[in-house]
Design a protein around this motif. Structure first.
Motif, PDB file in Angstrom:
ATOM      1  N   GLY A   1      49.597  67.107  27.421  1.00  0.00           N
ATOM      2  CA  GLY A   1      50.892  67.733  27.174  1.00  0.00           C
ATOM      3  C   GLY A   1      50.797  69.215  26.880  1.00  0.00           C
ATOM      4  O   GLY A   1      49.933  69.922  27.402  1.00  0.00           O
ATOM      5  N   ALA A   2      51.702  69.695  26.011  1.00  0.00           N
ATOM      6  CA  ALA A   2      51.752  71.122  25.653  1.00  0.00           C
ATOM      7  C   ALA A   2      50.724  71.406  24.567  1.00  0.00           C
ATOM      8  O   ALA A   2      51.064  71.705  23.418  1.00  0.00           O
ATOM      9  CB  ALA A   2      53.157  71.507  25.200  1.00  0.00           C
ATOM     10  N   ASN A   3      49.457  71.316  24.928  1.00  0.00           N
ATOM     11  CA  ASN A   3      48.361  71.532  23.995  1.00  0.00           C
ATOM     12  C   ASN A   3      47.320  72.395  24.675  1.00  0.00           C
ATOM     13  O   ASN A   3      47.450  72.752  25.848  1.00  0.00           O
ATOM     14  CB  ASN A   3      47.764  70.184  23.569  1.00  0.00           C
ATOM     15  N   TRP A   4      46.263  72.756  23.947  1.00  0.00           N
ATOM     16  CA  TRP A   4      45.228  73.600  24.530  1.00  0.00           C
ATOM     17  C   TRP A   4      43.880  73.277  23.887  1.00  0.00           C
ATOM     18  O   TRP A   4      43.802  72.747  22.782  1.00  0.00           O
ATOM     19  CB  TRP A   4      45.565  75.081  24.347  1.00  0.00           C
TER      20      TRP A   4
ATOM     21  N   GLN B   1      45.272  75.442  28.981  1.00  0.00           N
ATOM     22  CA  GLN B   1      46.549  75.337  28.290  1.00  0.00           C
ATOM     23  C   GLN B   1      47.498  74.469  29.107  1.00  0.00           C
ATOM     24  O   GLN B   1      47.546  74.568  30.328  1.00  0.00           O
ATOM     25  CB  GLN B   1      47.176  76.719  28.081  1.00  0.00           C
ATOM     26  N   GLY B   2      48.254  73.619  28.414  1.00  0.00           N
ATOM     27  CA  GLY B   2      49.275  72.830  29.077  1.00  0.00           C
ATOM     28  C   GLY B   2      50.582  73.601  29.154  1.00  0.00           C
ATOM     29  O   GLY B   2      50.845  74.499  28.353  1.00  0.00           O
ATOM     30  N   SER B   3      51.399  73.267  30.127  1.00  0.00           N
ATOM     31  CA  SER B   3      52.702  73.908  30.262  1.00  0.00           C
ATOM     32  C   SER B   3      53.476  73.793  28.952  1.00  0.00           C
ATOM     33  O   SER B   3      53.597  72.704  28.381  1.00  0.00           O
ATOM     34  CB  SER B   3      53.506  73.249  31.382  1.00  0.00           C
ATOM     35  N   GLY B   4      53.964  74.924  28.470  1.00  0.00           N
ATOM     36  CA  GLY B   4      54.722  74.936  27.232  1.00  0.00           C
ATOM     37  C   GLY B   4      54.005  75.618  26.094  1.00  0.00           C
ATOM     38  O   GLY B   4      54.627  75.987  25.093  1.00  0.00           O
ATOM     39  N   VAL B   5      52.680  75.797  26.200  1.00  0.00           N
ATOM     40  CA  VAL B   5      51.950  76.510  25.137  1.00  0.00           C
ATOM     41  C   VAL B   5      52.389  77.969  25.113  1.00  0.00           C
ATOM     42  O   VAL B   5      52.793  78.501  24.075  1.00  0.00           O
ATOM     43  CB  VAL B   5      50.425  76.410  25.340  1.00  0.00           C
TER      44      VAL B   5
ATOM     45  N   THR C   1      53.437  79.457  28.645  1.00  0.00           N
ATOM     46  CA  THR C   1      54.251  79.533  29.858  1.00  0.00           C
ATOM     47  C   THR C   1      54.186  78.204  30.587  1.00  0.00           C
ATOM     48  O   THR C   1      53.535  77.256  30.123  1.00  0.00           O
ATOM     49  CB  THR C   1      53.755  80.674  30.770  1.00  0.00           C
ATOM     50  N   THR C   2      54.847  78.119  31.724  1.00  0.00           N
ATOM     51  CA  THR C   2      54.798  76.937  32.577  1.00  0.00           C
ATOM     52  C   THR C   2      53.750  77.147  33.661  1.00  0.00           C
ATOM     53  O   THR C   2      53.680  78.223  34.256  1.00  0.00           O
ATOM     54  CB  THR C   2      56.165  76.681  33.231  1.00  0.00           C
TER      55      THR C   2
ATOM     56  N   ASN D   1      50.386  70.851  35.799  1.00  0.00           N
ATOM     57  CA  ASN D   1      50.726  70.886  34.375  1.00  0.00           C
ATOM     58  C   ASN D   1      49.824  71.777  33.535  1.00  0.00           C
ATOM     59  O   ASN D   1      50.099  71.964  32.349  1.00  0.00           O
ATOM     60  CB  ASN D   1      50.670  69.460  33.801  1.00  0.00           C
TER      61      ASN D   1
END
Length: 218
Positions: A39-42, A62-66, A68-69, A74
């Motif tokens: 998900g939105a994690n790194w 990095q996941g989308s949302g950290v 940017t998209t 993803n």
């Protein structure tokens, strides 16, 4: 639908299918595999599938949302990597990553998408290289928040194994350029595309290529 429109549509479909079917010599070019980020994690890794850390703290996924998209899929990479959360303490945050490609003699195109993280000019640079020969445009001159595609041509004089690498430039401050959707594909012989375009009345068509450079490698 008139004949010109019909021919144009058929040509577009044929060229699109040929481009889609072209072999990508890069493995995991969109960084969707080879890591455990969800998900939105790194997290920072020494290796991400076929990609390996050549120098620096590691490859930050990095996941989308950290921040940017992702441009494709993803996940994407930041190469001014953190020294925590998997990163190597004491190493430079400016990281170089690469993978080996087996390429025969011929012409190729490297395509990748780049996005600066900050608006500070010179802070987010990325240098793309083949066997240590620079093939990239100066991404350090970019700033803003938009993904931008780089199309870079190179020629292999002798077939063999070649190292594709991306190196972070600029301030080593954990805020660097993002990379996604990396593709290396063979460029068809000019005669092949000429026959296709002439066959569909498209010999005068201009195909736009941004940030294009060329280099010949022995």
């Amino acid at each position: 639908m008139n004949k010109i429109a019909t021919f144009g549509l058929a040509a577009a479909l044929l060229i699109g299918q040929a481009a889609h079917a072209a072999t990508n010599f890069v493995t995991n070019g969109s960084f969707e595999a080879g890591h455990t980020v969800v998900g939105a994690n790194w997290h920072v890794f020494n290796t991400v599938g076929a990609w390996e850390t050549i120098d620096g703290a590691g490859i930050e996924i990095q996941g989308s949302g950290v921040v940017t998209t992702a441009q494709d899929g993803n996940f994407y990479v930041e190469l001014d990597s953190d020294t925590t959360n998997g990163g190597l303490p004491g190493e430079s945050t400016n990281t170089t990553m690469g993978q080996w490609l087996t390429l025969g003699q011929g012409s190729y195109q490297l395509s990748f998408w780049y996005r600066p993280r900050t608006s500070v000019l010179g802070d987010n640079g990325i240098l793309a290289s083949i066997n240590g020969f620079d093939v990239s445009a100066n991404t350090a001159a970019s700033k803003g928040t938009a993904w931008e595609q780089y199309l870079l041509d190179f020629t292999i004089g002798t077939g063999g194994d070649y190292l594709l690498s991306f190196e972070a430039l600029g301030n080593a401050n954990e805020y660097g350029g993002f990379i996604d959707n990396v593709i290396v594909s063979a460029i068809p012989e000019p005669e092949t595309w000429l026959l296709v375009m002439l066959g569909f009345g498209l010999a005068g068509t201009t195909f736009r290529r941004r940030n294009r450079m060329a280099v010949k490698l022995a």
